[in-house]
Design an enzyme around this catalytic site. Structure first.
Site, PDB file in Angstrom:
ATOM      1  N   SER A   1      42.853 -60.223  92.071  1.00 47.81           N
ATOM      2  CA  SER A   1      42.963 -61.179  90.453  1.00 47.81           C
ATOM      3  C   SER A   1      44.324 -61.416  90.475  1.00 47.81           C
ATOM      4  O   SER A   1      45.417 -60.600  90.435  1.00 47.81           O
ATOM      5  CB  SER A   1      42.298 -60.446  89.435  1.00 47.81           C
ATOM      6  OG  SER A   1      43.368 -61.078  88.006  1.00 47.81           O
TER       7      SER A   1
ATOM      8  N   TYR B   1      41.567 -52.532  83.332  1.00 46.35           N
ATOM      9  CA  TYR B   1      40.854 -53.825  83.846  1.00 46.35           C
ATOM     10  C   TYR B   1      41.881 -54.153  85.391  1.00 46.35           C
ATOM     11  O   TYR B   1      41.513 -54.455  86.757  1.00 46.35           O
ATOM     12  CB  TYR B   1      40.922 -54.877  83.434  1.00 46.35           C
ATOM     13  CG  TYR B   1      40.113 -56.225  84.928  1.00 46.35           C
ATOM     14  CD1 TYR B   1      38.973 -55.704  85.830  1.00 46.35           C
ATOM     15  CD2 TYR B   1      40.928 -56.732  84.428  1.00 46.35           C
ATOM     16  CE1 TYR B   1      39.014 -57.428  86.510  1.00 46.35           C
ATOM     17  CE2 TYR B   1      40.249 -57.904  85.759  1.00 46.35           C
ATOM     18  CZ  TYR B   1      39.689 -58.524  86.659  1.00 46.35           C
ATOM     19  OH  TYR B   1      39.280 -59.472  87.092  1.00 46.35           O
TER      20      TYR B   1
ATOM     21  N   LYS C   1      42.523 -53.252  90.325  1.00 43.93           N
ATOM     22  CA  LYS C   1      42.186 -54.082  91.367  1.00 43.93           C
ATOM     23  C   LYS C   1      43.856 -53.797  91.903  1.00 43.93           C
ATOM     24  O   LYS C   1      43.374 -53.925  92.984  1.00 43.93           O
ATOM     25  CB  LYS C   1      42.514 -55.648  89.833  1.00 43.93           C
ATOM     26  CG  LYS C   1      41.226 -56.395  89.953  1.00 43.93           C
ATOM     27  CD  LYS C   1      39.787 -56.050  90.605  1.00 43.93           C
ATOM     28  CE  LYS C   1      38.897 -56.999  90.353  1.00 43.93           C
ATOM     29  NZ  LYS C   1      37.943 -57.042  91.501  1.00 43.93           N
TER      30      LYS C   1
END
Ligand code: NAD
Ligand code: WQD
Length: 336
Positions: A124, A148, A152
């Site tokens: 992302s 989050y 990643k």
């Protein structure tokens, strides 16, 4: 070739399954349906006229993965499965690390055991944090501010380590910008549970009357109109980027890291205006405080995607608005 798509019942996953099938690949999906519905895959089968093998299982379940790899000659994996809500990740960090990182380690261990070493991973643009300048190039410094994003980044690093340990691994890290839009059939789209966190489903739910008005988070950013600027990319273009990555597997000596965006930034007000012009639906809005953690401007340098994958986005912001609305208006309550 069989491609295993983890999280294939989700928003980006279903669109990617369609593109894979249309490019002649056989598709297996593993999804625990924690944020999706099996109906999406029934619709993929219907629209493409192809079968999909579906396993209602969790990527953290080694037995489930072993069964799949034993029964199918999997050539490559596209790994979407994971949790993706930034705010929720702050409240439930362990769940995010367990699911996203634990799931990826489990998957890679089973792939390794079956000597399947081709993986495309959903990263992302969030890994760039707040960039000093835009457009953002893949070699920019990385900075994450929530569990989050950290999950990643950690997975990217794990996959780098894996490649260092064994050069037979072919790994593509794809950093998505802001996927919106929907398949032009109106059969597939984003189906968030509860009130949407992301802007496009919020706009379409205002359009259909589920929500009253859009709350625009901040109008004092350093952008042309003070609202946040993002690189919105049509989910079908994004799905095509995955097929390009699968086709490119094995052509590079090193792991590859590629931005998937359009290369253009639009502000919230520009997006709202494009939606209103394209659909004829008025979106009432009000300005509220900035959302903590938001940044002013984020858009991609997309030259590497073109160079390495021969891929570039094709669809416009108006296409994205039209297709998001088509999905919402044909499916006011999502898949269910
Ligand atoms: P999504 O929630 O629609 O899809 C993820 C799918 O994974 C869901 O179907 C969910 O049920 C499944 N899943 C979750 N945990 C699982 C597990 N442990 N085992 C099996 N299945 C599991 O999300 P999406 O928007 O399609 O995103 C796909 C991937 O792309 C995610 O990894 C996300 O972090 C990443 N990503 C998304 C965006 C975005 O804005 N949508 C942006 C950048 C990156
Ligand atoms: C876009 C713009 C908001 C909602 C998130 C994740 C990122 C990635 C993509 C997974 C911003 C504004 C939004 C609203 C608003 N996902 N906005 N009112 O924050 O760029 O990225 O999704 O990897 O990790 O952080 O996307 O759609 O939430 O916001 O004004 O109700 O819309 O401030 O400028 P974001 P978004």
């Amino acid at each position: 070739m069989w491609v295993l798509v983890t999280g294939g019942a989700g928003f980006i996953g279903t669109h990617t399954c369609i593109e894979l099938l249309e490019n002649g690949y056989n598709v297996i999906v593993i999804d625990n349906l924690s944020n999706s519905s099996k109906i999406s895959l029934d619709r993929v089968r219907k629209i493409t006229g192809n079968s999909i093998e579906f396993f209602h299982d969790d990527v953290r379940d080694k037995d489930a993965l072993n069964k799949i790899f034993t029964n199918y000659d999997v050539g490559a994996v596209i790994h979407f499965a994971g949790l993706k809500a930034v705010g929720e990740s702050v409240a439930k960090p362990l769940e995010y690390y367990d699911n996203n990182i634990g799931g990826t380690i489990n998957l890679c261990q089973v792939m390794d055991a079956f000597n399947v070493k081709n993986i495309v991973f959903s990263s992302s643009a969030t890994v760039y944090g707040e960039p000093d300048v835009v457009p953002i190039k893949e070699n920019f410094p990385l900075a994450v501010t929530n569990p989050y994003g950290r999950s990643k980044l950690i997975i990217e690093e794990i996959l780098h380590d894996l490649h260092v340990s064994d050069k037979d691994w072919n790994i593509a890290l794809l950093r998505y910008f802001n996927p919106i839009g929907a398949h032009e059939s109106g059969l597939f789209g984003e189906d968030p549970m509860g009130t949407p966190n992301n802007i496009m489903p919020y706009i379409t739910q205002v359009g259909i009357g589920i929500l009253d008005k859009l709350k625009i988070f901040g109008n004092d950013y350093d952008t042309i109109d003070g609202t946040g600027m993002r690189d919105y990319i049509h989910v079908v273009d994004l799905a095509k980027g995955h097929v390009a990555a699968i086709k490119a597997m094995g052509s590079f000596d090193d792991i590859i890291t590629v931005n998937l965006g359009t290369g253009s930034g639009y502000t919230v007000l520009e997006l709202v205006n494009a939606f209103e012009v394209t659909t004829g639906i008025k979106i009432p809005y009000e300005f509220v405080e900035r959302r903590p953690g938001d940044i002013a401007r984020c858009y991609a340098d997309v030259s590497l995607a073109k160079e390495l994958l021969g891929w570039a986005s094709e669809k416009t912001l108006n296409d994205m608005c039209r297709d998001s609305w088509n999905w919402q208006s044909k499916n006011p309550n999502g898949y269910e």
